[in-house]
Design an enzyme around this catalytic site. Structure first.
Site, PDB file in Angstrom:
ATOM      1  CE  LYS A  98     -52.524 -54.617  16.177  1.00 46.09           C
ATOM      2  NZ  LYS A  98     -53.146 -54.017  15.064  1.00 46.09           N
ATOM      3  CG  ASP A 125     -37.949 -53.916  38.140  1.00 39.04           C
ATOM      4  OD1 ASP A 125     -37.111 -52.830  37.744  1.00 39.04           O
ATOM      5  OD2 ASP A 125     -38.557 -53.914  38.899  1.00 39.04           O
ATOM      6  CE  LYS A 165     -49.455 -51.226  18.729  1.00 38.05           C
ATOM      7  NZ  LYS A 165     -49.566 -51.490  17.309  1.00 38.05           N
ATOM      8  CG  HIS A 179     -56.614 -52.743  17.165  1.00 42.69           C
ATOM      9  ND1 HIS A 179     -55.332 -52.765  17.725  1.00 42.69           N
ATOM     10  CD2 HIS A 179     -56.361 -51.880  15.932  1.00 42.69           C
ATOM     11  CE1 HIS A 179     -54.626 -51.908  17.240  1.00 42.69           C
ATOM     12  NE2 HIS A 179     -55.147 -51.469  16.014  1.00 42.69           N
ATOM     13  CG  ASP A 192     -51.786 -77.637  12.665  1.00 43.77           C
ATOM     14  OD1 ASP A 192     -53.179 -77.346  12.119  1.00 43.77           O
ATOM     15  OD2 ASP A 192     -50.753 -78.218  12.097  1.00 43.77           O
ATOM     16  CG  HIS A 239     -47.819 -50.601  14.083  1.00 42.97           C
ATOM     17  ND1 HIS A 239     -48.430 -51.972  14.079  1.00 42.97           N
ATOM     18  CD2 HIS A 239     -48.855 -49.806  14.514  1.00 42.97           C
ATOM     19  CE1 HIS A 239     -49.815 -51.816  14.102  1.00 42.97           C
ATOM     20  NE2 HIS A 239     -49.883 -50.559  14.182  1.00 42.97           N
TER      21      HIS A 239
END
Length: 484
Positions: A404, A233, A228, A402, A409, A226
């Site tokens: 996440k 470079d 991404k 979507h 604090d 899952h």
């Protein structure tokens, strides 16, 4: 005495039926023994035992596809991991000299012990909440690549955006840039084979993670990568929740927005992203093993503390879930969470309840209408329990949330590919950034409260009055939540 053919046929079939019944019973018993011997979460184990015992045929089939554990197995050998890590050339930082609280230093050590996560400080970060901005930035960086491109996405669609990124990768490969692509085979099921074949035929090295073929269908379909991650470079990195698909850039349609979070990074942390990519690339791809790419170096002096934490079904522990739990337990003022699906483990739910009951300001934002009806019902089933403990719940109205992320604090932020749910914590290969920085924390808090202005706050009295049918469906889906 002669036996009639009909009676003889009946006897044979009776014996066959008995043998099948004995074989099936033995199979079920052996599966139950395996489930119990794995010593998993008792609720999860009980859910599988009940499914095996009371769902004939369906239960065992579901267990074969979705129930088995990979814990303790190695994605690559420890020797090769150490070899890769030794080539990172990241300097060791004395935590006693860092402006970190005791709780933050403990979290750094936890992440390091769980997955060899290196704490880095010379970093820059840019936050994207709009897909169009993120992909415009990514395309610019891809065009400027000189030596190497590592690109890894759960979904790599062959739609308009996917075709544009694909053409860019092919163009860079023709220029002599080393381009490697990892895509999740199940996540990218909707993309035609010729889409990836065209890239491969034009110099882009492509690698489907856990490719699902018929003989290995049950072994692979439940374990999804899952993550991404993009590394250009070995100097520029991207990580977050956005996949390569039109809806992440243009929204899901009908005037709805697709709200997500993604980071562009520069500095030492990029080497950690490259390390994660290399581990995944070398997994079951021995004929095309690669090492760290060339880098001209990138001097950053911003002193933004970061770690990359990865987790997956092969980890001995639920790495990211443990880091979340540690950060939540250490909170003294506030915890702000955004997640598309809210299916917490018992430990995380109790940690959130304990924080709220200790007068920590705990706020959780989820979409009013999710892209998965079942997961929406499952998420809603936890709302009442949260509200009763003093946790504030907000429903995002403009479209699909979507993002996440978790802001704790005034100094800590984590975001990446991990949903606040069982699948992300236990079954998926995930990657999250841990950020120890007041300025980033402030920016993420501002984003949270801007989104909050577009939400409806859930009130316990009105929530308890929702339709009985909805509450019943939520309760039923809640029962199978541990094995979703």
């Amino acid at each position: 005495m002669l036996v009639s053919p009909a009676l003889d046929w009946f006897s044979v079939n009776s014996w066959i039926s008995l043998i099948i019944l004995i074989a099936y019973t033995a199979t079920i018993i052996s599966m139950v023994v395996v489930v119990l011997s794995e010593n998993r979460n008792p609720i999860r184990s009980m859910a599988w035992v009940l499914a095996l015992l009371f769902l004939p045929v369906v239960g065992p089939v579901f267990y074969l596809f979705f129930g088995r554990s990979l814990k303790g197995q190695h994605i690559i050998s420890r020797r090769n991991k150490r070899k890769l890590m030794s080539r990172t050339h990241l300097r060791t930082i004395n935590l006693n000299e860092e402006p970190l609280s005791l709780e933050e230093k403990t979290l750094v050590k936890l992440a390091r012990n769980l997955c060899s996560s290196v704490y880095t400080t010379n970093n820059e970060i840019k936050i994207f909440t709009i897909g169009k901005d993120k992909f415009e930035s990514l395309k610019r960086d891809l065009k400027n690549a000189k030596h190497s491109i590592f690109l890894q996405y759960y979904i790599f669609s062959d739609d308009e955006l996917g075709q544009e990124i694909s053409n860019l990768l092919i163009e860079k490969a023709r220029e002599g840039v080393k381009v490697r692509v990892i895509y999740d085979h199940v996540g990218s099921f909707s993309s035609k084979n010729r889409f990836f074949r065209r890239m491969a035929e034009n110099g882009v090295e492509t690698h489907p993670f856990f490719k699902v073929t018929f003989p290995q269908l049950a072994n692979r379909i439940n374990w999804r990568n899952h993550r991404k991650i993009v590394v250009i470079d070995n100097e520029i990195g991207y990580i977050g929740g956005m996949n390569i698909a039109d809806r992440y850039e243009k929204g899901p349609g009908e005037g709805k927005v697709w709200r997500d979070t993604h980071f562009r990074l520069k500095g030492d942390i990029v080497t950690s992203l490259a390390y994660s990519f290399l581990i995944d690339w070398n997994f079951r791809n021995p004929e095309n093993k690669i090492d760290y790419p060339y880098s001209e170096g990138c001097e950053i002096h911003n002193h933004v503390g970061m770690q990359l934490v990865t987790s997956g079904p092969m980890s001995n522990y639920n790495n990211i879930a443990l880091c979340f739990q540690k950060a939540i337990s250490a909170a003294t003022k506030s915890i702000y969470i955004q997640t598309p699906y809210f299916l917490p483990t018992d430990g995380l739910l109790h940690a959130l309840e304990a924080a709220a009951l200790s007068n920590v300001d705990v706020r959780i934002m989820i979409p009013r209408k999710s892209d998965s009806r079942m997961l929406q019902y499952a998420s809603f089933s936890y709302v009442t329990q949260c509200l009763k403990a003093g946790i504030k719940i907000y429903l995002y109205d403009p479209g699909m949330l979507h993002a996440k992320s978790m802001v704790v604090d005034e100094t800590f932020v984590t975001a990446g590919s991990t949903n606040f749910d069982f699948r992300s914590f236990e079954n998926n290969f995930e990657a999250n950034l841990l950020i120890y920085d007041r300025e980033t924390n402030r920016a993420m808090r501002d984003i949270f409260f801007e989104d909050l202005s577009k939400c409806t706050k859930v009130r316990l009295n009105s929530w308890l009055k929702r339709p009985r049918l909805q509450r019943t469906i939520e309760s039923i889906v809640r029962l199978v939540a541990p094995i979703l």
